[in-house]
Design a protein around this motif. Structure first.
Motif, PDB file in Angstrom:
ATOM      1  N   GLY A  17       1.245  -0.791  -8.783  1.00  0.00           N
ATOM      2  CA  GLY A  17       0.947  -2.182  -9.112  1.00  0.00           C
ATOM      3  C   GLY A  17      -0.516  -2.544  -9.088  1.00  0.00           C
ATOM      4  O   GLY A  17      -1.358  -1.829  -8.552  1.00  0.00           O
ATOM      5  N   VAL A  18      -0.808  -3.732  -9.646  1.00  0.00           N
ATOM      6  CA  VAL A  18      -2.175  -4.250  -9.642  1.00  0.00           C
ATOM      7  C   VAL A  18      -2.386  -5.285  -8.549  1.00  0.00           C
ATOM      8  O   VAL A  18      -3.406  -5.951  -8.514  1.00  0.00           O
ATOM      9  N   ASP A  19      -1.446  -5.387  -7.609  1.00  0.00           N
ATOM     10  CA  ASP A  19      -1.581  -6.437  -6.601  1.00  0.00           C
ATOM     11  C   ASP A  19      -2.219  -6.037  -5.263  1.00  0.00           C
ATOM     12  O   ASP A  19      -2.203  -6.865  -4.346  1.00  0.00           O
ATOM     13  N   PRO A  20      -2.829  -4.942  -4.992  1.00  0.00           N
ATOM     14  CA  PRO A  20      -2.732  -3.677  -5.720  1.00  0.00           C
ATOM     15  C   PRO A  20      -1.630  -2.818  -5.120  1.00  0.00           C
ATOM     16  O   PRO A  20      -1.235  -3.021  -3.969  1.00  0.00           O
ATOM     17  N   GLY A  21      -1.170  -1.823  -5.875  1.00  0.00           N
ATOM     18  CA  GLY A  21      -0.068  -0.994  -5.423  1.00  0.00           C
ATOM     19  C   GLY A  21      -0.339  -0.315  -4.092  1.00  0.00           C
ATOM     20  O   GLY A  21       0.522  -0.284  -3.208  1.00  0.00           O
ATOM     21  N   TRP A  22      -1.547   0.204  -3.899  1.00  0.00           N
ATOM     22  CA  TRP A  22      -1.852   0.893  -2.640  1.00  0.00           C
ATOM     23  C   TRP A  22      -1.738  -0.045  -1.443  1.00  0.00           C
ATOM     24  O   TRP A  22      -1.502   0.386  -0.321  1.00  0.00           O
ATOM     25  N   GLY A  23      -1.904  -1.347  -1.673  1.00  0.00           N
ATOM     26  CA  GLY A  23      -1.799  -2.321  -0.585  1.00  0.00           C
ATOM     27  C   GLY A  23      -0.379  -2.574  -0.152  1.00  0.00           C
ATOM     28  O   GLY A  23      -0.144  -3.143   0.926  1.00  0.00           O
ATOM     29  N   ASN A  24       0.579  -2.172  -0.989  1.00  0.00           N
ATOM     30  CA  ASN A  24       1.992  -2.372  -0.671  1.00  0.00           C
ATOM     31  C   ASN A  24       2.738  -1.050  -0.568  1.00  0.00           C
ATOM     32  O   ASN A  24       3.966  -1.030  -0.674  1.00  0.00           O
ATOM     33  N   ASP A  25       2.003   0.046  -0.416  1.00  0.00           N
ATOM     34  CA  ASP A  25       2.702   1.313  -0.199  1.00  0.00           C
ATOM     35  C   ASP A  25       1.867   2.245   0.681  1.00  0.00           C
ATOM     36  O   ASP A  25       2.058   2.302   1.884  1.00  0.00           O
TER      37      ASP A  25
END
Length: 359
Positions: A136-144
């Motif tokens: 994702g752009v939310d960003p993906g690394w921030g939610n995984d």
């Protein structure tokens, strides 16, 4: 060098062009655009670079894919055209390309993705030998990967919370800001992005992905949504005025529930002006931040603030999300064809990119 196409030149596509051009293992071979006035423009110009890159934008998808690129960064929006985005991505995979994209929300967690999305991708992989990684752009690394990494630093973990906290005044996406999320609309306006079930459709995959990594069986994913009106009219540089009394802030959560407790939470706190809902979470300074909070012993809080395009943090968030995708291309090119997720694709150090002159 892996020949790489960037497909789309909006907020994500601009960052993708810059990331591909800066990567020593990638070669920007084409830029695909939709708007007629972008055709023929240099990629460097479209990306906001000071120097041309020598690649002219084109709208000829067939000709671009006929060159059999090694990779495609699909940066065109899938928000209001998910079927078209899926068809485009499958087309690139059938051409044998490694495809990275933020545009197919359902494939944040491919294991639990609906068959109508997953099956066409798997068929394209079998036919063309390409691969796909969605983040994702939310960003993906921030939610995984970031919350999973930080969770491993504690001795007791009660809950994992991922926050995106942003002021949309710096965005240049009026359709998304006003009509998808409803900023500046009457408080009774039914914003598509806030409709029941839609947040779970978009971000639920990230909650399920983290649960899978942590060995949790979720009982359900719950949604909560709060909205606040603007107390006074405010102006923005790119999108004009937002009137007093209209929606000025939203706060929603996706809660992964286990035995009645929210153990994994993805939360978005979004404003059109800092004066709205000041009692809700705020960035330490500036217009936005991403935050991971591990509730437990010890309690751990990590805040990431990224800036790009003249100090803009929304652009910085896009750039880091794009960096995660673009920097995954080399690993994906070395791996077997397949459908990959954030648990599969490692974040590699910036080998060969530290201190390198930027384009």
């Amino acid at each position: 060098m892996t020949s790489t196409i960037v497909w789309g030149t909006g907020n994500v596509g601009r960052a993708a062009i810059r990331a591909v051009a800066a990567h020593p293992g990638l070669e920007l071979s084409a830029v695909l655009v939709h708007a007629p006035d972008k055709v023929g423009r240099d990629a460097g110009d479209l990306a906001g670079l000071e120097s041309p890159l020598g690649v002219k934008a084109t709208n000829d998808v067939e000709a671009a894919l006929a060159t059999r690129p090694g990779a495609v960064v699909y940066a065109a929006s899938g928000d209001i055209r998910p079927d078209d985005a899926l068809a485009d991505i499958c087309r690139a995979i059938r051409a044998g390309a490694v495809v990275v994209t933020p545009s197919l929300y359902a494939l944040y967690d491919p294991v639990n993705a609906p068959p109508e999305v997953r099956d066409p991708v798997l068929a394209a992989i079998a036919e063309g030998g390409g691969s796909l990684f969605v983040s994702g752009v939310d960003p993906g690394w921030g939610n995984d990967v970031l919350p999973l990494l930080v969770s491993g630093l504690g001795s007791v973990v009660d809950a994992v919370r991922c926050q995106e906290i942003f002021d949309y005044a710096t965005y240049d996406q009026e359709d998304s800001v006003r009509y998808l999320v409803g900023m500046g609309q009457p408080m009774e306006y039914d914003a598509p992005m806030l409709s029941p079930g839609v947040p779970t459709m978009v971000w639920g995959g990230q909650v399920r992905l983290m649960a899978r990594a942590l060995g949790l069986e979720l009982d359900e994913i719950r949604e909560t949504v709060l909205r606040r009106p603007l107390e006074s009219t405010v102006g923005t540089k790119a999108m004009g005025e937002f009137e007093a009394g209209t929606q000025g802030a939203i706060r929603f959560e996706l809660q992964g529930m286990v035995d009645g407790e929210a153990v994994i939470v993805v939360e978005h706190v979004t404003r059109i002006h800092a004066s709205c809902a000041p009692d809700w979470p705020m960035p330490a300074d500036g217009d936005g931040a991403h935050r991971v909070i591990i509730e437990g012993r010890p309690r751990i809080e990590v805040t990431v603030e990224a800036t790009d395009e003249g100090g803009n943090r929304s652009a910085g968030g896009n750039a880091t999300a794009v960096g995660r995708l673009v920097n995954a291309i080399e690993w994906l090119s070395e791996a077997e064809p397949g459908l990959y997720d954030a648990l599969d694709v490692p974040i590699r150090p910036a080998v060969g990119r530290v201190g390198r002159k930027r384009p």
